[in-house]
Design a protein around this motif. Sequence first.
Motif, PDB file in Angstrom:
ATOM      1  N   ASP A   1      31.563  -0.922  14.044  1.00  0.00           N
ATOM      2  CA  ASP A   1      31.068  -0.261  12.838  1.00  0.00           C
ATOM      3  C   ASP A   1      30.097  -1.153  12.079  1.00  0.00           C
ATOM      4  N   ASP A   2      30.294  -2.475  12.179  1.00  0.00           N
ATOM      5  CA  ASP A   2      29.424  -3.396  11.459  1.00  0.00           C
ATOM      6  C   ASP A   2      28.189  -3.778  12.245  1.00  0.00           C
ATOM      7  N   GLU A   3      28.071  -3.320  13.502  1.00  0.00           N
ATOM      8  CA  GLU A   3      26.919  -3.659  14.317  1.00  0.00           C
ATOM      9  C   GLU A   3      25.701  -2.847  13.888  1.00  0.00           C
ATOM     10  N   GLU A   4      24.534  -3.484  13.918  1.00  0.00           N
ATOM     11  CA  GLU A   4      23.291  -2.776  13.613  1.00  0.00           C
ATOM     12  C   GLU A   4      22.883  -1.916  14.804  1.00  0.00           C
ATOM     13  N   PRO A   5      22.159  -0.843  14.564  1.00  0.00           N
ATOM     14  CA  PRO A   5      21.660  -0.038  15.693  1.00  0.00           C
ATOM     15  C   PRO A   5      20.754  -0.871  16.597  1.00  0.00           C
TER      16      PRO A   5
ATOM     17  N   HIS B   1      11.754   0.590  13.956  1.00  0.00           N
ATOM     18  CA  HIS B   1      12.278   1.447  12.894  1.00  0.00           C
ATOM     19  C   HIS B   1      11.561   2.795  12.968  1.00  0.00           C
TER      20      HIS B   1
ATOM     21  N   ASP C   1      17.107  -1.207  15.540  1.00  0.00           N
ATOM     22  CA  ASP C   1      16.903  -2.136  14.433  1.00  0.00           C
ATOM     23  C   ASP C   1      16.961  -3.582  14.906  1.00  0.00           C
ATOM     24  N   GLU C   2      17.849  -3.868  15.864  1.00  0.00           N
ATOM     25  CA  GLU C   2      17.900  -5.221  16.394  1.00  0.00           C
ATOM     26  C   GLU C   2      16.630  -5.583  17.158  1.00  0.00           C
TER      27      GLU C   2
END
Length: 250
Positions: A78-82, A90, A85-86
């Motif tokens: 849940d805390d991982e960025e998409p 965008h 985005d990594e």
Amino acid sequence: MTKEFAVPPVVFPSVGNPTVATGGNIQQRRVPIAPFQPPRPSNSGIPFMSFDIGSAAATTVGPIGGGTGPIGGVANFDDEEPLLDELGIHPDQIWKKTKSILNPFRVNPTFHKDSDLSGPIFLYLSFCLFQLLAGKIQFGVILGWIVVSSIFLYVVFNMLAGRHGNLNLHTCTSVIGYCLLPVVILSAVSLFVPQNGALRFGIAGVFVIWATRACTNLMVAVADGGEEHRGLIAYACFLIYTLFSLLVIF
């Protein structure tokens, strides 16, 4: 009358140690020596280092993901960025920047302050695809012209702006790539326009002026020192997008 026979003594070997009788002498085989085993550490917390199946089974946490440590713990995604985005991609910003080019009379330079190359690469691939549908394989030519055009406009702008110029090559390439959108649309429209005739040149001229105006406004807005040289910057942009339109026309 009984006859006595000399019977040699019979020795029954024990299990695992057979005997061999040679010449009346009984010799036993050597008992095999057990292989060397490293000493078991008393305070080892790693199960496979103790060579003890029982201790390894006792120290097992349980099913995978049932522990609380970093190995057996449950990963929290849940805390991982998409992933986009990594990778620095965008889609919402790309769409806003592309949409700002659609109005040639009012280009919003706010979104172009943060430069990126994801949108220009997408427009470059779209341009190459439409050219491929027209029977022209120009992937290397278009990419080379984009690189040369970015360096050309970067040098021209900073020479005109002098010490006040703060345009970098990354921003220059981003602006040129996004302003390539009218040429991409021209490449798509040209698939349905006759090859010969003044109509093709007239449509190309409209799209070149559109791209030139958008690129000039963005260059002056995102960098300092270009307002007083707007005419020369517009001329350099006009030359760049005229070259791209020639790839579509011929």
